[in-house]
Design a protein around this motif. Structure first.
Motif, PDB file in Angstrom:
ATOM      1  N   ILE A 126      13.230  52.939  -2.675  1.00 47.24           N
ATOM      2  CA  ILE A 126      13.576  52.512  -4.035  1.00 47.24           C
ATOM      3  C   ILE A 126      12.509  51.566  -4.596  1.00 47.24           C
ATOM      4  CG2 ILE A 126      15.260  51.137  -5.349  1.00 47.24           C
ATOM      5  CD1 ILE A 126      17.418  52.300  -3.362  1.00 47.24           C
ATOM      6  N   GLY A 127      11.976  50.693  -3.742  1.00 47.06           N
ATOM      7  CA  GLY A 127      10.939  49.754  -4.186  1.00 47.06           C
ATOM      8  C   GLY A 127       9.689  50.475  -4.644  1.00 47.06           C
TER       9      GLY A 127
ATOM     10  N   TYR B 266      26.212  44.426   6.747  1.00 44.28           N
ATOM     11  CA  TYR B 266      25.341  44.805   5.622  1.00 44.28           C
ATOM     12  C   TYR B 266      26.133  44.717   4.311  1.00 44.28           C
ATOM     13  CZ  TYR B 266      22.850  48.107   2.523  1.00 44.28           C
ATOM     14  OH  TYR B 266      22.225  48.699   1.456  1.00 44.28           O
TER      15      TYR B 266
ATOM     16  N   THR C 179      17.501  38.430   6.170  1.00 42.94           N
ATOM     17  CA  THR C 179      16.635  39.376   5.443  1.00 42.94           C
ATOM     18  C   THR C 179      17.238  39.773   4.096  1.00 42.94           C
ATOM     19  OG1 THR C 179      15.839  40.239   7.545  1.00 42.94           O
ATOM     20  CG2 THR C 179      15.417  41.583   5.600  1.00 42.94           C
TER      21      THR C 179
ATOM     22  N   ASN D 271       3.953  47.844   6.519  1.00 43.95           N
ATOM     23  CA  ASN D 271       3.392  49.164   6.224  1.00 43.95           C
ATOM     24  C   ASN D 271       2.308  49.079   5.148  1.00 43.95           C
ATOM     25  OD1 ASN D 271       3.005  51.912   5.989  1.00 43.95           O
ATOM     26  ND2 ASN D 271       5.193  52.384   6.098  1.00 43.95           N
TER      27      ASN D 271
ATOM     28  N   SER E   2      11.910  36.799   4.196  1.00 44.05           N
ATOM     29  CA  SER E   2      12.967  35.935   4.744  1.00 44.05           C
ATOM     30  C   SER E   2      12.383  34.626   5.275  1.00 44.05           C
ATOM     31  CB  SER E   2      13.727  36.659   5.860  1.00 44.05           C
ATOM     32  OG  SER E   2      12.884  36.922   6.945  1.00 44.05           O
TER      33      SER E   2
ATOM     34  N   VAL F  98      18.720  44.274  -5.966  1.00 42.63           N
ATOM     35  CA  VAL F  98      19.145  45.594  -5.511  1.00 42.63           C
ATOM     36  C   VAL F  98      20.228  45.388  -4.457  1.00 42.63           C
ATOM     37  CG1 VAL F  98      18.450  47.826  -4.598  1.00 42.63           C
ATOM     38  CG2 VAL F  98      16.870  46.518  -6.048  1.00 42.63           C
ATOM     39  N   SER F  99      21.458  45.453  -4.945  1.00 39.90           N
ATOM     40  CA  SER F  99      22.623  45.286  -4.088  1.00 39.90           C
ATOM     41  C   SER F  99      23.009  46.653  -3.534  1.00 39.90           C
ATOM     42  CB  SER F  99      23.740  44.649  -4.927  1.00 39.90           C
ATOM     43  OG  SER F  99      24.929  44.575  -4.196  1.00 39.90           O
ATOM     44  N   SER F 100      24.275  46.902  -3.375  1.00 43.77           N
ATOM     45  CA  SER F 100      24.735  48.208  -2.867  1.00 43.77           C
ATOM     46  C   SER F 100      26.209  48.363  -3.207  1.00 43.77           C
ATOM     47  CB  SER F 100      24.573  48.278  -1.356  1.00 43.77           C
ATOM     48  OG  SER F 100      25.264  49.406  -0.839  1.00 43.77           O
TER      49      SER F 100
ATOM     50  N   SER G 217       6.909  49.036  -0.719  1.00 45.99           N
ATOM     51  CA  SER G 217       6.032  50.034  -0.082  1.00 45.99           C
ATOM     52  C   SER G 217       6.709  51.382   0.136  1.00 45.99           C
ATOM     53  CB  SER G 217       5.515  49.496   1.262  1.00 45.99           C
ATOM     54  OG  SER G 217       6.583  48.996   2.046  1.00 45.99           O
ATOM     55  N   ARG G 218       8.026  51.408   0.103  1.00 53.57           N
ATOM     56  CA  ARG G 218       8.752  52.660   0.400  1.00 53.57           C
ATOM     57  C   ARG G 218      10.028  52.739  -0.440  1.00 53.57           C
ATOM     58  NH1 ARG G 218      10.883  52.496   5.481  1.00 53.57           N
ATOM     59  NH2 ARG G 218      10.220  50.396   6.017  1.00 53.57           N
TER      60      ARG G 218
ATOM     61  N   LYS H 142      25.571  42.278   0.963  1.00 55.35           N
ATOM     62  CA  LYS H 142      25.442  42.740  -0.421  1.00 55.35           C
ATOM     63  C   LYS H 142      26.501  42.058  -1.310  1.00 55.35           C
ATOM     64  CE  LYS H 142      21.918  45.388   0.228  1.00 55.35           C
ATOM     65  NZ  LYS H 142      20.618  45.065  -0.415  1.00 55.35           N
TER      66      LYS H 142
ATOM     67  N   ASN I 129      14.372  43.578  -3.894  1.00 57.35           N
ATOM     68  CA  ASN I 129      14.735  44.916  -3.405  1.00 57.35           C
ATOM     69  C   ASN I 129      14.846  44.988  -1.887  1.00 57.35           C
ATOM     70  OD1 ASN I 129      14.755  48.006  -3.478  1.00 57.35           O
ATOM     71  ND2 ASN I 129      12.841  47.580  -2.377  1.00 57.35           N
TER      72      ASN I 129
HETATM   73  P1  NAP Z   1      13.636  51.393   2.838  1.00 59.45           P
HETATM   74  O1  NAP Z   1      13.209  52.778   2.427  1.00 59.45           O
HETATM   75  O2  NAP Z   1      14.079  51.155   4.232  1.00 59.45           O
HETATM   76  O3  NAP Z   1      12.448  50.385   2.471  1.00 59.45           O
HETATM   77  C1  NAP Z   1      12.563  49.035   2.814  1.00 59.45           C
HETATM   78  C2  NAP Z   1      11.416  48.251   2.206  1.00 59.45           C
HETATM   79  O4  NAP Z   1      11.634  46.864   2.497  1.00 59.45           O
HETATM   80  C3  NAP Z   1      10.064  48.598   2.785  1.00 59.45           C
HETATM   81  O5  NAP Z   1       9.124  48.484   1.740  1.00 59.45           O
HETATM   82  C4  NAP Z   1       9.848  47.508   3.844  1.00 59.45           C
HETATM   83  O6  NAP Z   1       8.475  47.224   4.102  1.00 59.45           O
HETATM   84  C5  NAP Z   1      10.484  46.332   3.142  1.00 59.45           C
HETATM   85  N1  NAP Z   1      10.928  45.231   4.002  1.00 59.45           N
HETATM   86  C6  NAP Z   1      11.876  45.252   4.973  1.00 59.45           C
HETATM   87  N2  NAP Z   1      12.066  44.007   5.486  1.00 59.45           N
HETATM   88  C7  NAP Z   1      11.211  43.191   4.817  1.00 59.45           C
HETATM   89  C8  NAP Z   1      10.928  41.799   4.865  1.00 59.45           C
HETATM   90  N3  NAP Z   1      11.558  40.978   5.724  1.00 59.45           N
HETATM   91  N4  NAP Z   1       9.987  41.290   4.034  1.00 59.45           N
HETATM   92  C9  NAP Z   1       9.323  42.108   3.161  1.00 59.45           C
HETATM   93  N5  NAP Z   1       9.558  43.438   3.056  1.00 59.45           N
HETATM   94  C10 NAP Z   1      10.494  43.964   3.877  1.00 59.45           C
HETATM   95  O7  NAP Z   1      14.835  50.873   1.902  1.00 59.45           O
HETATM   96  P2  NAP Z   1      15.533  51.505   0.600  1.00 59.45           P
HETATM   97  O8  NAP Z   1      16.555  52.480   1.026  1.00 59.45           O
HETATM   98  O9  NAP Z   1      14.510  51.857  -0.432  1.00 59.45           O
HETATM   99  O10 NAP Z   1      16.362  50.233   0.120  1.00 59.45           O
HETATM  100  C11 NAP Z   1      15.918  49.321  -0.859  1.00 59.45           C
HETATM  101  C12 NAP Z   1      17.096  48.468  -1.257  1.00 59.45           C
HETATM  102  O11 NAP Z   1      18.141  49.313  -1.753  1.00 59.45           O
HETATM  103  C13 NAP Z   1      17.715  47.683  -0.107  1.00 59.45           C
HETATM  104  O12 NAP Z   1      18.106  46.408  -0.540  1.00 59.45           O
HETATM  105  C14 NAP Z   1      18.947  48.505   0.263  1.00 59.45           C
HETATM  106  O13 NAP Z   1      19.945  47.728   0.858  1.00 59.45           O
HETATM  107  C15 NAP Z   1      19.356  49.005  -1.095  1.00 59.45           C
HETATM  108  N6  NAP Z   1      20.210  50.194  -1.057  1.00 59.45           N
HETATM  109  C16 NAP Z   1      19.754  51.367  -0.561  1.00 59.45           C
HETATM  110  C17 NAP Z   1      20.592  52.471  -0.518  1.00 59.45           C
HETATM  111  C18 NAP Z   1      20.158  53.798   0.019  1.00 59.45           C
HETATM  112  O14 NAP Z   1      21.017  54.706   0.148  1.00 59.45           O
HETATM  113  N7  NAP Z   1      18.896  53.989   0.351  1.00 59.45           N
HETATM  114  C19 NAP Z   1      21.917  52.362  -0.991  1.00 59.45           C
HETATM  115  C20 NAP Z   1      22.349  51.135  -1.492  1.00 59.45           C
HETATM  116  C21 NAP Z   1      21.480  50.065  -1.531  1.00 59.45           C
HETATM  117  P3  NAP Z   1       7.596  48.093   5.182  1.00 59.45           P
HETATM  118  O15 NAP Z   1       7.315  49.422   4.515  1.00 59.45           O
HETATM  119  O16 NAP Z   1       6.373  47.273   5.393  1.00 59.45           O
HETATM  120  O17 NAP Z   1       8.458  48.227   6.402  1.00 59.45           O
END
Ligand code: NAP
Length: 248
Positions: A14-15, A157, A111, A36, A62, A141-143, A11-12, A161, A87
């Motif tokens: 990277i996903g 965290y 989670t 969301n 989860s 989608v790790s990190s 929904s938000r 990962k 993701n």
């Molecule tokens: P984000 O913007 O916070 O979005 C998180 C997404 O996960 C939202 O769609 C949220 O749904 C959903 N979500 C959270 N908990 C959930 C659950 N228990 N069941 C189902 N959906 C759930 O995250 P992002 O930054 O795009 O990150 C995506 C992935 O990339 C993650 O694994 C993160 O660790 C990894 N990552 C991100 C970064 C970065 O800099 N952003 C860097 C390295 C890795 P709602 O919208 O409904 O809340």
């Protein structure tokens, strides 16, 4: 017939970028979210307006029963599954290890890691030739935190990962002879909402000078790596990691 993809946490961030790009590449897109609904439905509407196929599914990945229901709903709506993007990921307020309690650790590991196992399990049951499936691909989608450890911010965290990376390696070998490829992307410093959960919404702006490219990344830049790993272009790659980090 369109290939079907499920993106957890679509929904938000990277996903969401992955959902849009997958639709552009011709996938029928299942978008999972936690709460969301409005954001998820907006993506679905946009994909449908472009002539694509998409649906949104609320599920806490989860939770084992919710994961089972999610995959059953996808079977019903889209038919056979071809691709899964694990993701979903969360982080919590920046803390040192000695400040972390068990409930926080349980939330992070459930989670970020248990969800990945549960969704991968359902995908393997559907895709593996061992179970009568036609094969498929999984991207986790790790990190880059798995490599750096995130000291002083969120070692929990980072460790989750690291577990995801081990899952990628182990599962990739387990199912390599059954038509399934399992790979991962390891992003860093991408402009999304996740940093607000860590207590620092503008974190990418603060740290971007430490990145060799001197900038943060966009979700679409991660999505492109994910879609490549899922595609036939990556047909001889499994158990590999693409770092999307601006050279970090
Ligand atoms: P984000 O913007 O916070 O979005 C998180 C997404 O996960 C939202 O769609 C949220 O749904 C959903 N979500 C959270 N908990 C959930 C659950 N228990 N069941 C189902 N959906 C759930 O995250 P992002 O930054 O795009 O990150 C995506 C992935 O990339 C993650 O694994 C993160 O660790 C990894 N990552 C991100 C970064 C970065 O800099 N952003 C860097 C390295 C890795 P709602 O919208 O409904 O809340």
């Amino acid at each position: 017939m369109k290939k079907t993809i499920l993106i957890t946490g679509g929904s938000r961030g990277i996903g969401a970028a992955t959902a849009y790009l997958a639709a552009e590449k011709g996938y029928a897109v299942g978008i999972n979210y936690l709460t969301n609904q409005a954001a998820a439905e907006k993506i679905v509407d946009s994909i449908r307006q472009q002539g694509g196929k998409a649906a949104a599914y609320a599920a806490d990945v989860s939770s084992e029963p919710q994961v089972t229901d999610l995959f059953n709903a996808l079977d019903r709506d889209f038919g056979p599954l071809h691709a899964l993007v694990n993701n979903v990921g969360i982080l919590e307020k920046q803390q040192r290890v000695e400040e972390m309690d068990a409930s926080r650790l349980q939330r992070i590991f459930t989670t970020n890691v248990v969800s990945c196992f549960l969704c991968s399990k359902e995908a393997v049951l559907r895709m593996s030739t061992r179970h009568g499936g036609a094969g498929g691909a999984i991207v986790n989608v790790s990190s880059i935190a798995a490599r750096t450890g995130s000291p002083g911010e969120y070692v929990d965290y980072a460790a989750s990962k690291g577990a995801m990376d081990s899952l990628t390696l182990g599962l990739s070998k387990e199912v390599a002879g059954e038509g399934i490829r399992v790979n991962a992307v390891r992003p860093a410093f991408i402009y999304t909402d996740i940093h607000a959960s860590g207590g620092e919404p503008n974190r990418v702006e603060r740290v971007k000078e430490t990145v060799p490219m001197k900038r943060g990344g966009q979700p679409e830049e991660v999505a492109r790596a994910i879609l490549w790993l899922l595609s036939d272009e990556a047909s001889y790659s499994t158990g590999i990691f693409i770092d999307v980090t601006g050279g970090r």
